[in-house]
Design an enzyme around this catalytic site. Sequence first.
Site, mmCIF file in Angstrom:
data_model
loop_
_atom_site.group_PDB
_atom_site.id
_atom_site.type_symbol
_atom_site.label_atom_id
_atom_site.label_comp_id
_atom_site.label_asym_id
_atom_site.label_seq_id
_atom_site.Cartn_x
_atom_site.Cartn_y
_atom_site.Cartn_z
ATOM 1 C CG HIS A 93 -5.187 3.840 0.614
ATOM 2 N ND1 HIS A 93 -4.779 2.544 0.404
ATOM 3 C CD2 HIS A 93 -6.409 3.950 0.026
ATOM 4 C CE1 HIS A 93 -5.708 1.890 -0.278
ATOM 5 N NE2 HIS A 93 -6.708 2.715 -0.520
ATOM 6 C CB SER A 135 -9.064 0.753 -0.525
ATOM 7 O OG SER A 135 -8.389 0.900 -1.739
ATOM 8 C CG ASP A 162 -2.290 0.597 0.936
ATOM 9 O OD1 ASP A 162 -2.317 1.821 0.687
ATOM 10 O OD2 ASP A 162 -3.306 -0.104 0.985
#
Length: 731
Positions: free
Chosen positions: A204, A525, A140
């Site tokens: 994220h 996600s 990620d």
Amino acid sequence: MSSSLIFKLFFFSLFFSNRLASRLDSDDDGKNIYIVYMGRKLEDPDSAHLHHRAMLEQVVGSTFAPESVLHTYKRSFNGFAVKLTEEEAEKIASMEGVVSVFLNEMNELHTTRSWDFLGFPLTVPRRSQVESNIVVGVLDTGIWPESPSFDDEGFSPPPPKWKGTCETSNNFRCNRKIIGARSYHIGRPISPGDVNGPRDTNGHGTHTASTAAGGLVSQANLYGLGLGTARGGVPLARIAAYKVCWNDGCSDTDILAAYDDAIADGVDIISLSVGGANPRHYFVDAIAIGSFHAVERGILTSNSAGNGGPNFFTTASLSPWLLSVAASTMDRKFVTQVQIGNGQSFQGVSINTFDNQYYPLVSGRDIPNTGFDKSTSRFCTDKSVNPNLLKGKIVVCEASFGPHEFFKSLDGAAGVLMTSNTRDYADSYPLPSSVLDPNDLLATLRYIYSIRSPGATIFKSTTILNASAPVVVSFSSRGPNRATKDVIKPDISGPGVEILAAWPSVAPVGGIRRNTLFNIISGTSMSCPHITGIATYVKTYNPTWSPAAIKSALMTTASPMNARFNPQAEFAYGSGHVNPLKAVRPGLVYDANESDYVKFLCGQGYNTQAVRRITGDYSACTSGNTGRVWDLNYPSFGLSVSPSQTFNQYFNRTLTSVAPQASTYRAMISAPQGLTISVNPNVLSFNGLGDRKSFTLTVRGSIKGFVVSASLVWSDGVHYVRSPITITSLV
């Protein structure tokens, strides 16, 4: 179809569809970054770079420059990233030992209450020691190690099997929770605003890692919203973070490098909330390649389906050996009330953390900027509204847009009211904001023109019960599968809407710096790490299961979902909504291993030479090894047909008992009118753990619509092993 023909077809389609994007990597001499994939790793990995150099010297001769080789993949598979002209790439593709050559592409990120909603409360039983020895690899944007979700208090040293490392740049430190961290940025400079090393400044990666395996943090919230205990699915597991995503995207070269390391480092499962914008065939797709070699080593990849919905054919997560995850709603929904000056109130959606205050109200159509008229300014498109006339006012925009779009043009405004027909998820914004139903926005506009000094209040968000949940959210990418149309994708659905999880204190929230430890965001996600956590939990109770067995357990115990809310049916939600506790004891599984996938690849046009390069063994494609897609031992059944065509198709499957006792299962079919489905035999008796029994399912009939759904359930009265049967004319 030969492997070289597959390469040429995909080489040219990829080259021309990505010619503009690839210029980002292009030098003045016309060279672009290519990935040369050569299958299984060499017996002597340290010799890989010499072998690759010799190949390149044959192609480019005296002009070969060692610095053109950007990265060598050698720990878990064989290949390299290199700068080449199109002609040079074609020459290398024809060389002995090469499986595929493809342009480097930039992939994109697919961006509490959720665990309780899944029936997976804090009090579920755990095998603590086993869970603590499991390593979750997260590919990620990196990770923020200072987050309380990654506190290592009470953790023992890393498990002895761990072979990874920790990059310590920019004051980054691992601990006994985050036991590995690496970063990759191959062939291009660091973008402005990015931080070198594994530290996450985007948010994220921290969010996804904490959702999968974060520890318990009480009183977690985003400025009072979502207040509760934040936790991951396996809070005792270790985390290894691999930073492959930066401000300019997530490069194929970096993703493959991370897979190469993660497999060799000793991760047990990989969570990848990243994907391409367009579907690609298996061995010109970095994620498909990496996840294939992970499966060879017993490592499952959980991959987000994508955020390109709600149209058909939008998912790029297609490989049958990985788990493709759709995003669905949960029973908590954030809403933001708006009250206009005449006392009328409207319920909008947003994640609004700002305090309630009354401000003057103005329509964007009444304040056009120089060079624009009201037909444009009504939508508040970029620079279309006059910044001097919106200061201190709530602006009504007859459109909706994301947190970072156009808000610079609204600098100085006190708030924004937007509208959308799709309001099944909420975003954060840099100003007090709410997205209203079109009729409510129209009523607001009527009010503005009925009074001299209109005004409104946008209240702080609250939560309401979302009784229709779970429903696949509009943005979640849908199938069918463009690579292999009779393999249903996505595989499963999990919570991906308005998820609270850890956040770096330096990362923006809704486009601005807010200095918070948690954030609420939506995306496949977010659903992907939920499934990662559940798959890991299942593995703690069944440590010897293959990736396919874990995948089968999740899919066959998933709760059926209602096609009334998702007309794309299984192409929206796969086998259904994940059910964590049932997946631990599924009764039976559809298992598969590398040889099953080799047969499948033979049926997809790969020849013996290609599959041997990929596997590094003596696999072969023969006349008796046709690799019919309908015979892949998959937990779902897919069939594509022509509209109104009468069809008669059979599927071969094998079930393996994962229960210690003897059992007898009977087949139960649910099918709509027009379909005749039979199972032979329709009763299977198992002697106990590991016993295998095969059956044939036959589907006959015709369909009139785009998608028709049926199902097969094997039951012994205790376990219900359910598989969707989906017939589609979308070909």
